[in-house]
Design an enzyme around this catalytic site. Structure first.
Site, PDB file in Angstrom:
ATOM      1  N   TYR A 285       1.176  -9.252  10.988  1.00 13.29           N
ATOM      2  CA  TYR A 285       1.462  -9.936   9.711  1.00 13.29           C
ATOM      3  C   TYR A 285       2.911  -9.707   9.303  1.00 13.29           C
ATOM      4  O   TYR A 285       3.469 -10.448   8.495  1.00 13.29           O
ATOM      5  CB  TYR A 285       0.482  -9.464   8.629  1.00 13.29           C
ATOM      6  CG  TYR A 285       0.931  -8.371   7.676  1.00 13.29           C
ATOM      7  CD1 TYR A 285       0.920  -7.035   8.046  1.00 13.29           C
ATOM      8  CD2 TYR A 285       1.348  -8.684   6.387  1.00 13.29           C
ATOM      9  CE1 TYR A 285       1.315  -6.035   7.156  1.00 13.29           C
ATOM     10  CE2 TYR A 285       1.735  -7.693   5.490  1.00 13.29           C
ATOM     11  CZ  TYR A 285       1.727  -6.369   5.883  1.00 13.29           C
ATOM     12  OH  TYR A 285       2.119  -5.385   5.004  1.00 13.29           O
ATOM     13  N   ARG A 286       3.542  -8.725   9.921  1.00 13.67           N
ATOM     14  CA  ARG A 286       4.879  -8.294   9.506  1.00 13.67           C
ATOM     15  C   ARG A 286       5.330  -7.306  10.574  1.00 13.67           C
ATOM     16  O   ARG A 286       4.498  -6.601  11.135  1.00 13.67           O
ATOM     17  CB  ARG A 286       4.671  -7.595   8.187  1.00 13.67           C
ATOM     18  CG  ARG A 286       5.831  -6.945   7.512  1.00 13.67           C
ATOM     19  CD  ARG A 286       5.285  -6.376   6.210  1.00 13.67           C
ATOM     20  NE  ARG A 286       6.299  -5.756   5.411  1.00 13.67           N
ATOM     21  CZ  ARG A 286       6.040  -5.069   4.305  1.00 13.67           C
ATOM     22  NH1 ARG A 286       4.803  -4.927   3.892  1.00 13.67           N
ATOM     23  NH2 ARG A 286       7.017  -4.548   3.615  1.00 13.67           N
TER      24      ARG A 286
ATOM     25  N   HIS B  45       8.513   6.676  11.151  1.00 15.28           N
ATOM     26  CA  HIS B  45       7.398   5.935  11.732  1.00 15.28           C
ATOM     27  C   HIS B  45       7.762   4.478  11.884  1.00 15.28           C
ATOM     28  O   HIS B  45       8.631   3.961  11.179  1.00 15.28           O
ATOM     29  CB  HIS B  45       6.119   6.087  10.893  1.00 15.28           C
ATOM     30  CG  HIS B  45       6.122   5.301   9.618  1.00 15.28           C
ATOM     31  ND1 HIS B  45       5.704   3.993   9.546  1.00 15.28           N
ATOM     32  CD2 HIS B  45       6.493   5.636   8.369  1.00 15.28           C
ATOM     33  CE1 HIS B  45       5.821   3.564   8.308  1.00 15.28           C
ATOM     34  NE2 HIS B  45       6.300   4.532   7.570  1.00 15.28           N
TER      35      HIS B  45
ATOM     36  N   TYR C 175       9.541  -0.754   8.669  1.00 13.78           N
ATOM     37  CA  TYR C 175       9.794  -2.106   9.182  1.00 13.78           C
ATOM     38  C   TYR C 175      11.296  -2.350   9.369  1.00 13.78           C
ATOM     39  O   TYR C 175      11.748  -3.484   9.390  1.00 13.78           O
ATOM     40  CB  TYR C 175       9.208  -3.157   8.241  1.00 13.78           C
ATOM     41  CG  TYR C 175       7.692  -3.111   8.147  1.00 13.78           C
ATOM     42  CD1 TYR C 175       6.902  -3.581   9.192  1.00 13.78           C
ATOM     43  CD2 TYR C 175       7.059  -2.589   7.025  1.00 13.78           C
ATOM     44  CE1 TYR C 175       5.523  -3.527   9.122  1.00 13.78           C
ATOM     45  CE2 TYR C 175       5.677  -2.545   6.941  1.00 13.78           C
ATOM     46  CZ  TYR C 175       4.910  -3.019   7.995  1.00 13.78           C
ATOM     47  OH  TYR C 175       3.537  -2.970   7.925  1.00 13.78           O
TER      48      TYR C 175
ATOM     49  N   ASP D  51       1.523   1.012  -1.811  1.00 12.38           N
ATOM     50  CA  ASP D  51       1.360   2.477  -1.767  1.00 12.38           C
ATOM     51  C   ASP D  51       2.555   3.199  -2.378  1.00 12.38           C
ATOM     52  O   ASP D  51       2.392   4.201  -3.061  1.00 12.38           O
ATOM     53  CB  ASP D  51       1.212   2.954  -0.317  1.00 12.38           C
ATOM     54  CG  ASP D  51      -0.204   2.749   0.190  1.00 12.38           C
ATOM     55  OD1 ASP D  51      -1.122   2.699  -0.631  1.00 12.38           O
ATOM     56  OD2 ASP D  51      -0.362   2.642   1.425  1.00 12.38           O
TER      57      ASP D  51
HETATM   58  C1  LIG Z   1       4.409   5.573   3.681  1.00  8.44           C
HETATM   59  C2  LIG Z   1       4.643   4.106   3.466  1.00  8.44           C
HETATM   60  C3  LIG Z   1       3.674   3.327   2.831  1.00  8.44           C
HETATM   61  C4  LIG Z   1       3.882   1.969   2.610  1.00  8.44           C
HETATM   62  N1  LIG Z   1       2.905   1.244   1.991  1.00  8.44           N
HETATM   63  C5  LIG Z   1       3.074  -0.086   1.794  1.00  8.44           C
HETATM   64  C6  LIG Z   1       2.073  -0.860   1.145  1.00  8.44           C
HETATM   65  O1  LIG Z   1       1.069  -0.346   0.680  1.00  8.44           O
HETATM   66  N2  LIG Z   1       2.273  -2.192   1.031  1.00  8.44           N
HETATM   67  C7  LIG Z   1       3.406  -2.797   1.488  1.00  8.44           C
HETATM   68  O2  LIG Z   1       3.537  -4.011   1.349  1.00  8.44           O
HETATM   69  N3  LIG Z   1       4.366  -2.082   2.096  1.00  8.44           N
HETATM   70  C8  LIG Z   1       4.247  -0.750   2.254  1.00  8.44           C
HETATM   71  N4  LIG Z   1       5.234  -0.020   2.859  1.00  8.44           N
HETATM   72  C9  LIG Z   1       6.437  -0.717   3.345  1.00  8.44           C
HETATM   73  C10 LIG Z   1       7.595  -0.783   2.321  1.00  8.44           C
HETATM   74  O3  LIG Z   1       7.909   0.503   1.849  1.00  8.44           O
HETATM   75  C11 LIG Z   1       7.310  -1.657   1.110  1.00  8.44           C
HETATM   76  O4  LIG Z   1       6.803  -2.923   1.488  1.00  8.44           O
HETATM   77  C12 LIG Z   1       8.559  -1.898   0.258  1.00  8.44           C
HETATM   78  O5  LIG Z   1       8.189  -2.450  -0.990  1.00  8.44           O
HETATM   79  C13 LIG Z   1       9.533  -2.871   0.934  1.00  8.44           C
HETATM   80  O6  LIG Z   1      10.802  -2.584   0.493  1.00  8.44           O
HETATM   81  P1  LIG Z   1      11.580  -3.407  -0.631  1.00  8.44           P
HETATM   82  O7  LIG Z   1      10.604  -3.780  -1.662  1.00  8.44           O
HETATM   83  O8  LIG Z   1      12.761  -2.589  -0.995  1.00  8.44           O
HETATM   84  O9  LIG Z   1      12.000  -4.726   0.143  1.00  8.44           O
HETATM   85  P2  LIG Z   1      13.412  -5.046   0.813  1.00  8.44           P
HETATM   86  O10 LIG Z   1      13.699  -4.066   1.907  1.00  8.44           O
HETATM   87  O11 LIG Z   1      14.424  -5.219  -0.219  1.00  8.44           O
HETATM   88  O12 LIG Z   1      13.068  -6.482   1.404  1.00  8.44           O
HETATM   89  C14 LIG Z   1      12.169  -6.689   2.446  1.00  8.44           C
HETATM   90  C15 LIG Z   1      12.596  -7.932   3.202  1.00  8.44           C
HETATM   91  O13 LIG Z   1      12.393  -9.084   2.359  1.00  8.44           O
HETATM   92  C16 LIG Z   1      13.494  -9.994   2.457  1.00  8.44           C
HETATM   93  N5  LIG Z   1      14.170 -10.077   1.150  1.00  8.44           N
HETATM   94  C17 LIG Z   1      14.351  -9.060   0.274  1.00  8.44           C
HETATM   95  N6  LIG Z   1      14.969  -9.495  -0.825  1.00  8.44           N
HETATM   96  C18 LIG Z   1      15.179 -10.806  -0.646  1.00  8.44           C
HETATM   97  C19 LIG Z   1      15.777 -11.825  -1.460  1.00  8.44           C
HETATM   98  N7  LIG Z   1      16.234 -11.558  -2.679  1.00  8.44           N
HETATM   99  N8  LIG Z   1      15.839 -13.083  -0.972  1.00  8.44           N
HETATM  100  C20 LIG Z   1      15.325 -13.375   0.256  1.00  8.44           C
HETATM  101  N9  LIG Z   1      14.743 -12.452   1.062  1.00  8.44           N
HETATM  102  C21 LIG Z   1      14.679 -11.185   0.616  1.00  8.44           C
HETATM  103  C22 LIG Z   1      14.410  -9.479   3.517  1.00  8.44           C
HETATM  104  O14 LIG Z   1      14.084 -10.018   4.764  1.00  8.44           O
HETATM  105  C23 LIG Z   1      14.101  -7.978   3.538  1.00  8.44           C
HETATM  106  O15 LIG Z   1      14.354  -7.407   4.779  1.00  8.44           O
HETATM  107  C24 LIG Z   1       5.075   1.351   3.057  1.00  8.44           C
HETATM  108  C25 LIG Z   1       6.054   2.135   3.681  1.00  8.44           C
HETATM  109  C26 LIG Z   1       5.853   3.500   3.878  1.00  8.44           C
HETATM  110  C27 LIG Z   1       6.946   4.300   4.504  1.00  8.44           C
END
Ligand SMILES: Cc1cc2nc3c(=O)[nH]c(=O)nc-3n(C[C@H](O)[C@H](O)[C@H](O)COP(=O)(O)OP(=O)(O)OC[C@H]3O[C@@H](n4cnc5c(N)ncnc54)[C@H](O)[C@@H]3O)c2cc1C
Length: 533
Positions: free
Chosen positions: A477-478, A396, A97, A157
């Site tokens: 949704y995203r 991806h 994303y 995941d």
């Molecule tokens: C193979 C694969 C499988 C995946 N499976 C899943 C899955 O099962 N479910 C799922 O949900 N995702 C999945 N993902 C997507 C992603 O990896 C996860 O959602 C991951 O947890 C998001 O990264 P993060 O938690 O570091 O969020 P971040 O990258 O830190 O944040 C995501 C977004 O939230 C907002 N944000 C973050 N922190 C704050 C803050 N403190 N205040 C305000 N806004 C904020 C920002 O807009 C930011 O861009 C997958 C990805 C891959 C590559």
């Protein structure tokens, strides 16, 4: 781009080099020079790991690493004075994303998780945790293990992301507590003014119910801070369920593409009552499953998409169906047995359906089932990252429309996406993640990050799908930062989101509704602005 700082640097729109240098100096003064990053090699981890367009479109100008809530307040105030846009991430692992990259090129990334990464509280009695933005699923799991907790968390995941970041993007996991925003229990947020607000009962000084009653009194603002840029979350609560006495993860394989219609229609009444389907189940297609346990070249080495013979080979070799339904049952063993019988009776009406438990499948085709058993029991995993080995140099992007949990609708959406994926030489690797009254249809388009043509095709395919889906009334949704470029404007709801995100990114001092600016002295419900913890 600007070179006045002695190097090529992305700058925020309408901020020239010397003004930006003054902003960086103010940030250094406020939070300490070592926590302000602006060298190209320091910024590299904050680019999209899987870009389908040149990195210059979504490059940060600097990265800030606050250590306290007061640091975050100072950052926001300086950003207001210097007109520098901010883009917060928690752990920045939003891969698929856009990763940690900012939507607005030249925005300053606020890396919330680097120093603010404490588990502040785990409440065994009431079943919740209060965490800072840098706490990952692995961190909270380790914390619960070390304290011999009876509680279990819900993981996506991949466990490397943060609980706050995942929830802010309205991410999903797979236990009964899989809808992360639904199960967040209250936030502390630094608003665009630099004030601090606690949501729900957290607004009441001395309250002991902050994480117990998220609605508080009056309007419920929490949703404003998800998928937006209306504030920077500095603390958040998340509900944790009790570890069950027993659990069993199951796999049901279905042979044909068209079985999807019956699977979804049979599934809905079993899911909507939260029994016998208790968790957030997934319906994964064979390419997603095979892609996670093998390389594409094992099945087919030619240009995409996979021919039917390769799909049949995958199914046969791995002992899987075209669709594979994964769920977990929790509770005392007699209850699990009863629910399992109900599930088998219901899905057994689909010709060729086969049923397995996690204890029965230790073969290669059962590796996903084993991984799901871990994840669905709150044990974080990184196994799904093996998908990135399916093709060389894999990246991806996700196209993630919402589907009604209705057989005909799901089949229609599947056929739309698959036909376009075929046309653009992409393998359709996807799953349906089932909420209560909707399904997230996650389509992962894999491409070779070193192949410009493959990137171009993926970008064009995703944009086309977004437009076509919107024309049919489907929205995502995203979405990945790349998808914001133009196509979202085609659907009215999405256009609002695109505009507001862009506007707020440019203008950190965005006007907030008057009720959010209520005075702390004006009563329990209205006392939104709270002191820092
Ligand atoms: C193979 C694969 C499988 C995946 N499976 C899943 C899955 O099962 N479910 C799922 O949900 N995702 C999945 N993902 C997507 C992603 O990896 C996860 O959602 C991951 O947890 C998001 O990264 P993060 O938690 O570091 O969020 P971040 O990258 O830190 O944040 C995501 C977004 O939230 C907002 N944000 C973050 N922190 C704050 C803050 N403190 N205040 C305000 N806004 C904020 C920002 O807009 C930011 O861009 C997958 C990805 C891959 C590559």
């Amino acid at each position: 781009m600007d070179t006045t700082l002695g190097k090529t640097q992305s700058l925020p729109p309408d901020v020239e080099g010397t003004a930006f240098a003054r902003a960086l100096a103010a940030f250094r003064e406020a939070i300490g020079a070592e926590w302000v990053l602006s060298e190209p090699e320091e910024l590299a981890p904050f680019h999209d790991p899987y870009p389908v367009r040149g990195q210059e479109h979504f490059a940060p100008s600097a990265v800030l690493r606050p250590g306290t809530v007061e640091d975050v307040q100072a950052i926001v105030r300086i950003a207001n004075e210097t007109r520098v846009p901010l883009s917060p991430v928690s752990t920045g692992k939003n891969n698929g994303y856009g990763g940690a990259s900012p939507r607005l090129c030249g925005a300053v990334v606020v890396d919330m998780g680097n120093r603010m990464n404490r588990v502040l509280e785990v409440n065994e009695k009431f079943g919740y945790a209060l965490v800072e933005p840098g706490v990952t699923y692995f961190d909270l799991y380790d914390h619960l293990q070390k304290s011999n907790s009876a509680l279990m968390l819900d993981c996506p995941d991949l466990g490397w992301g943060s609980i706050v970041g995942n929830t802010m993007d309205r991410g999903v996991g797979y236990s009964p507590y899989g809808d992360h925003f639904l199960w967040q229990t209250g936030m502390e947020v630094v608003l665009p003014t630099g004030d601090v607000m606690r949501t729900g009962m957290g607004a009441v000084p001395g309250s002991n119910t902050w994480q117990l009653f998220p609605y508080g009194f009056g309007p419920y603002p929490d949703g404003l801070f998800t998928q937006s840029n209306f504030g920077i979350v500095t603390k958040m609560g998340i509900a944790l369920m009790q570890r069950p006495p027993a659990s069993m993860t199951y796999l049901i394989t279905f042979d044909r593409e068209e079985d999807l219609e019956a699977i979804v229609d049979i599934m809905l009444p079993l899911r909507i009552n939260m029994a016998p389907i208790q968790n957030v189940p997934v319906i994964r297609n064979i390419v997603l499953d095979a892609g996670t346990v093998s390389k594409r070249s094992e099945w087919y080495d030619g240009p995409g998409p996979l021919p039917p013979s390769a799909i049949e080979k995958m199914k046969k070799t791995l002992g899987l169906g075209y669709w594979n339904f994964y769920g977990t049952l929790y509770g005392p063993p007699p209850m699990i047995d009863m629910f399992w019988t109900m599930i088998k009776d219901a899905f057994g009406t689909i010709e060729g359906a086969k049923f397995f438990t996690h204890e029965e499948r230790k073969d290669r085709g059962g590796e996903i089932l084993q991984d799901r058993h871990k994840i669905n029991n709150g044990i974080p995993s990184l196994d799904e990252m093996r998908l990135m080995e399916y093709i060389p140099n894999a990246g991806h992007v996700c196209f993630s429309p919402i589907s009604a949990p209705d057989g005909k609708d799901a089949l229609r959406q599947f056929e739309m996406v698959k036909a376009r994926a075929d046309e653009y030489s992409k393998d359709y690797a996807a799953d349906f993640i089932i909420g209560l009254r909707e399904m997230h249809h996650i389509c992962l388009f894999l491409f070779d990050t070193k192949d410009e043509k493959s990137k171009e095709e993926t970008f064009d395919l995703t944009r086309l799908l977004i437009a076509e889906a919107a024309a049919e009334g489907y929205g995502e949704y995203r979405t990945t930062t790349r998808s914001w470029m133009t196509s979202w404007r085609r659907s009215a709801g999405a256009a609002v989101r695109c505009e507001s995100s862009t506007r707020r990114s440019r203008t950190p001092s965005i006007q907030i509704p008057s009720w959010l600016r209520a005075s702390p002295a004006s009563g329990a419900g209205a006392s939104a602005i709270a002191a820092c913890k």
